[in-house]
Design a protein around this motif. Structure first.
Motif, PDB file in Angstrom:
ATOM      1  N   GLY A  76     -26.291 -36.667   7.944  1.00 20.35           N
ATOM      2  CA  GLY A  76     -27.166 -36.204   6.876  1.00 20.35           C
ATOM      3  C   GLY A  76     -27.133 -34.710   6.650  1.00 20.35           C
ATOM      4  O   GLY A  76     -27.468 -34.247   5.571  1.00 20.35           O
ATOM      5  N   ALA A  77     -26.720 -33.951   7.644  1.00 22.33           N
ATOM      6  CA  ALA A  77     -26.706 -32.484   7.580  1.00 22.33           C
ATOM      7  C   ALA A  77     -28.058 -31.931   7.145  1.00 22.33           C
ATOM      8  O   ALA A  77     -28.473 -32.071   6.020  1.00 22.33           O
ATOM      9  N   MET A  78     -28.747 -31.277   8.056  1.00 23.11           N
ATOM     10  CA  MET A  78     -30.072 -30.758   7.768  1.00 23.11           C
ATOM     11  C   MET A  78     -30.000 -29.654   6.717  1.00 23.11           C
ATOM     12  O   MET A  78     -29.119 -28.799   6.772  1.00 23.11           O
ATOM     13  N   PRO A  79     -30.908 -29.672   5.756  1.00 25.83           N
ATOM     14  CA  PRO A  79     -30.877 -28.664   4.692  1.00 25.83           C
ATOM     15  C   PRO A  79     -31.066 -27.263   5.233  1.00 25.83           C
ATOM     16  O   PRO A  79     -31.873 -27.027   6.121  1.00 25.83           O
ATOM     17  N   GLY A  80     -30.250 -26.352   4.717  1.00 30.94           N
ATOM     18  CA  GLY A  80     -30.388 -24.961   5.087  1.00 30.94           C
ATOM     19  C   GLY A  80     -29.747 -24.576   6.394  1.00 30.94           C
ATOM     20  O   GLY A  80     -29.803 -23.432   6.807  1.00 30.94           O
ATOM     21  N   ALA A  81     -29.118 -25.543   7.086  1.00 30.62           N
ATOM     22  CA  ALA A  81     -28.561 -25.248   8.402  1.00 30.62           C
ATOM     23  C   ALA A  81     -27.111 -24.824   8.335  1.00 30.62           C
ATOM     24  O   ALA A  81     -26.567 -24.318   9.292  1.00 30.62           O
ATOM     25  N   ALA A 101     -38.320 -27.854   4.532  1.00 27.19           N
ATOM     26  CA  ALA A 101     -37.286 -28.867   4.301  1.00 27.19           C
ATOM     27  C   ALA A 101     -36.616 -29.282   5.603  1.00 27.19           C
ATOM     28  O   ALA A 101     -36.343 -30.467   5.829  1.00 27.19           O
ATOM     29  N   GLN A 102     -36.363 -28.317   6.485  1.00 28.86           N
ATOM     30  CA  GLN A 102     -35.716 -28.645   7.751  1.00 28.86           C
ATOM     31  C   GLN A 102     -36.659 -29.398   8.687  1.00 28.86           C
ATOM     32  O   GLN A 102     -36.246 -30.350   9.364  1.00 28.86           O
ATOM     33  N   MET A 103     -37.916 -28.998   8.738  1.00 24.73           N
ATOM     34  CA  MET A 103     -38.893 -29.722   9.552  1.00 24.73           C
ATOM     35  C   MET A 103     -39.015 -31.165   9.066  1.00 24.73           C
ATOM     36  O   MET A 103     -38.980 -32.121   9.861  1.00 24.73           O
ATOM     37  N   ARG A 104     -39.133 -31.331   7.755  1.00 26.09           N
ATOM     38  CA  ARG A 104     -39.292 -32.667   7.195  1.00 26.09           C
ATOM     39  C   ARG A 104     -38.060 -33.534   7.468  1.00 26.09           C
ATOM     40  O   ARG A 104     -38.188 -34.721   7.786  1.00 26.09           O
ATOM     41  N   ALA A 105     -36.872 -32.935   7.353  1.00 27.87           N
ATOM     42  CA  ALA A 105     -35.645 -33.700   7.580  1.00 27.87           C
ATOM     43  C   ALA A 105     -35.575 -34.213   9.012  1.00 27.87           C
ATOM     44  O   ALA A 105     -35.196 -35.371   9.261  1.00 27.87           O
ATOM     45  N   HIS A 106     -35.937 -33.398   9.978  1.00 28.41           N
ATOM     46  CA  HIS A 106     -35.928 -33.821  11.379  1.00 28.41           C
ATOM     47  C   HIS A 106     -36.938 -34.941  11.622  1.00 28.41           C
ATOM     48  O   HIS A 106     -36.638 -35.925  12.308  1.00 28.41           O
ATOM     49  N   LEU A 107     -38.124 -34.785  11.074  1.00 28.35           N
ATOM     50  CA  LEU A 107     -39.161 -35.796  11.265  1.00 28.35           C
ATOM     51  C   LEU A 107     -38.795 -37.111  10.577  1.00 28.35           C
ATOM     52  O   LEU A 107     -39.068 -38.191  11.103  1.00 28.35           O
ATOM     53  N   ALA A 108     -38.167 -37.015   9.410  1.00 28.79           N
ATOM     54  CA  ALA A 108     -37.775 -38.216   8.678  1.00 28.79           C
ATOM     55  C   ALA A 108     -36.737 -39.009   9.462  1.00 28.79           C
ATOM     56  O   ALA A 108     -36.806 -40.252   9.544  1.00 28.79           O
ATOM     57  N   VAL A 109     -35.769 -38.313  10.044  1.00 28.38           N
ATOM     58  CA  VAL A 109     -34.758 -38.989  10.856  1.00 28.38           C
ATOM     59  C   VAL A 109     -35.425 -39.675  12.048  1.00 28.38           C
ATOM     60  O   VAL A 109     -35.165 -40.851  12.343  1.00 28.38           O
TER      61      VAL A 109
END
Length: 221
Positions: A76-81, A101-109
């Protein structure tokens, strides 16, 4: 793959799938090894060719769960990383968890993987009960399970960001919140909260803690 190895691989998969089914239907504590082998259509002896105990089987399922999370993050590649989606690289520590966006992406996964592995989530909690309150096993497992979050928090600390506590403790607290909520909510979700609501709420709650600030009232983002 040879015939024997292929047969052994099928047996291992069958045992794991049977365990997943029974852990949800009966619970981890009420599931016996003979129940697992019966549902899998395998002999009791075949179980011990793959796993030394029911706890060992649970750890194998947990390892599979970690693998799924790692693949989801890599694909998925975390946004902004900065990494490219699907490049298959190891998950980098240079993620900024103060970025929404990065916090949300990690939590969603994490939430999607726990939903897909509800039998493992249930079994881990019930297994912890049998270890007793004085056991360090639960803390050690929590530290292991939240290693990725800890590395991200260490990255923030190394850049001079002030965290609410030591990275290992903050990461463990985040993981405990996630896993406890999953254990309580996912089996039935009588409260009716969608995954979007859950992830959004967790994002704002944890973002405020990591940033060291309170969410602004009425902030819809």
């Amino acid at each position: 793959m040879g015939v024997r190895k292929e047969r052994a691989a099928r047996t291992e998969v069958a045992l794991k799938e049977a365990a997943r089914q029974l852990f949800v239907e009966r619970g981890y504590l009420n599931t016996k090894i003979t129940d697992i082998t019966a549902v899998a259509g395998r002999s009791a002896g075949s179980f011990y060719e793959h796993f030394s105990s029911k706890e060992n089987l649970l750890q194998a399922l947990l390892a599979d769960m970690h693998g799924q999370a790692g693949e989801a993050m890599a694909d998925g590649a975390m946004p902004g990383a900065g990494e490219e989606p699907g490049d298959g690289t190891e998950h980098p520590r240079e993620h900024d968890l103060t970025d929404r966006a990065q916090m949300r992406a990690h939590l969603a996964v994490a939430w999607r993987v726990m939903r897909a592995n509800l039998p493992v989530v249930v079994a881990l909690y019930e297994s912890a009960i049998t270890r007793g309150v004085r056991s360090d096993a639960l803390w050690e497992q929590l530290v292991q399970d939240t290693a990725v979050l800890r590395e991200h928090l260490e990255y923030l600390r190394d850049r001079g960001h002030r965290l609410p506590g030591e990275p290992v403790l903050v990461a463990a607290a985040m993981g405990a919140l996630l896993s406890t909520l999953a254990y309580a909510l996912l089996p039935s979700n009588e409260a009716g909260f969608s995954d979007e609501e859950v992830v959004g709420t967790l994002t704002e709650l944890l973002l405020a803690g990591v940033r060291g600030e309170s969410p602004e009232a009425g902030d819809p983002s």
